[in-house]
Design a protein around this motif. Structure first.
Motif, PDB file in Angstrom:
ATOM      1  N   GLU A 231       3.810   0.824 -31.880  1.00  0.00           N
ATOM      2  CA  GLU A 231       4.520   0.025 -31.867  1.00  0.00           C
ATOM      3  C   GLU A 231       4.889  -1.155 -32.877  1.00  0.00           C
ATOM      4  O   GLU A 231       3.967  -1.044 -33.926  1.00  0.00           O
ATOM      5  CB  GLU A 231       4.151  -0.229 -30.434  1.00  0.00           C
TER       6      GLU A 231
ATOM      7  N   ARG B  85       6.005  -5.395 -33.358  1.00  0.00           N
ATOM      8  CA  ARG B  85       6.199  -6.172 -32.849  1.00  0.00           C
ATOM      9  C   ARG B  85       6.955  -6.757 -31.940  1.00  0.00           C
ATOM     10  O   ARG B  85       7.611  -6.040 -32.016  1.00  0.00           O
ATOM     11  CB  ARG B  85       5.777  -7.303 -33.873  1.00  0.00           C
ATOM     12  N   VAL B  86       6.215  -7.778 -30.980  1.00  0.00           N
ATOM     13  CA  VAL B  86       7.935  -8.327 -29.758  1.00  0.00           C
ATOM     14  C   VAL B  86       8.798  -8.809 -30.878  1.00  0.00           C
ATOM     15  O   VAL B  86       8.076  -9.395 -31.541  1.00  0.00           O
ATOM     16  CB  VAL B  86       7.175  -9.658 -28.887  1.00  0.00           C
TER      17      VAL B  86
ATOM     18  N   HIS C 166      12.433 -11.155 -31.239  1.00  0.00           N
ATOM     19  CA  HIS C 166      12.773 -12.139 -30.318  1.00  0.00           C
ATOM     20  C   HIS C 166      14.998 -12.725 -30.705  1.00  0.00           C
ATOM     21  O   HIS C 166      14.588 -12.486 -31.509  1.00  0.00           O
ATOM     22  CB  HIS C 166      11.964 -13.733 -29.835  1.00  0.00           C
TER      23      HIS C 166
ATOM     24  N   GLN D   1      13.653 -10.628 -25.344  1.00  0.00           N
ATOM     25  CA  GLN D   1      12.788 -10.388 -26.663  1.00  0.00           C
ATOM     26  C   GLN D   1      12.875  -8.194 -26.525  1.00  0.00           C
ATOM     27  O   GLN D   1      12.612  -7.977 -25.772  1.00  0.00           O
ATOM     28  CB  GLN D   1      11.562 -10.383 -25.923  1.00  0.00           C
TER      29      GLN D   1
ATOM     30  N   GLN E  35      10.693  -3.944 -27.950  1.00  0.00           N
ATOM     31  CA  GLN E  35       9.153  -4.448 -29.090  1.00  0.00           C
ATOM     32  C   GLN E  35      10.158  -2.491 -28.382  1.00  0.00           C
ATOM     33  O   GLN E  35      10.522  -2.497 -27.961  1.00  0.00           O
ATOM     34  CB  GLN E  35       8.240  -4.484 -28.337  1.00  0.00           C
TER      35      GLN E  35
END
Length: 128
Positions: free
Chosen positions: A4, A6-7, A9, A93, A95
């Protein structure tokens, strides 16, 4: 193998980000300048990054304003790439999640390039 990002924005609303991502030709804007990109149809594209074989992806599934799922079109690497989108106060956001079923040797070889790819996509989303 599950990886995964990072988130990421962005100031785009969930609707704007979703609409951007379901137009697969827009993925070219998320990739680095030196990446190979070729549109193969309305919902398919081919991309190539340094250190990785060329990969064909197609839009497999989408849930308005919250999820976009791309899947591989080849036998060599079978995987999905999912982007989960959530609303935030000043935009949204996102992901990215990579899901693939690989033998241990293949997983070891592609883990680094796939992680880098996910980070490049997250950075691209932030620049929108």
């Amino acid at each position: 193998m599950n990886l995964e990002s990072r988130v990421a924005h962005t100031q785009k609303s969930p609707e704007e980000l979703y609409n951007f991502l379901i137009q697969v030709e827009n993925f070219k804007m998320l990739l680095p300048d030196d990446a190979k990109f070729e549109l193969l149809g309305d919902d398919k594209f081919l991309f190539g990054l340094k250190g990785m074989p060329e990969i064909k992806l197609t839009l497999k599934e989408s849930t308005p304003y919250s999820k976009v799922v791309l899947g591989s079109l080849g036998d060599k690497l079978s995987f999905t790439l999912t982007c989960d989108i959530q609303e935030e106060a000043n935009g949204s956001q996102a992901q990215l999640f990579f899901n693939g079923d690989f033998n241990a040797m293949m997983a070891m070889m592609i883990k680094g390039p796939i992680n880098k790819f996910l980070e490049q996509l997250a950075t691209g989303i932030e620049k929108l």
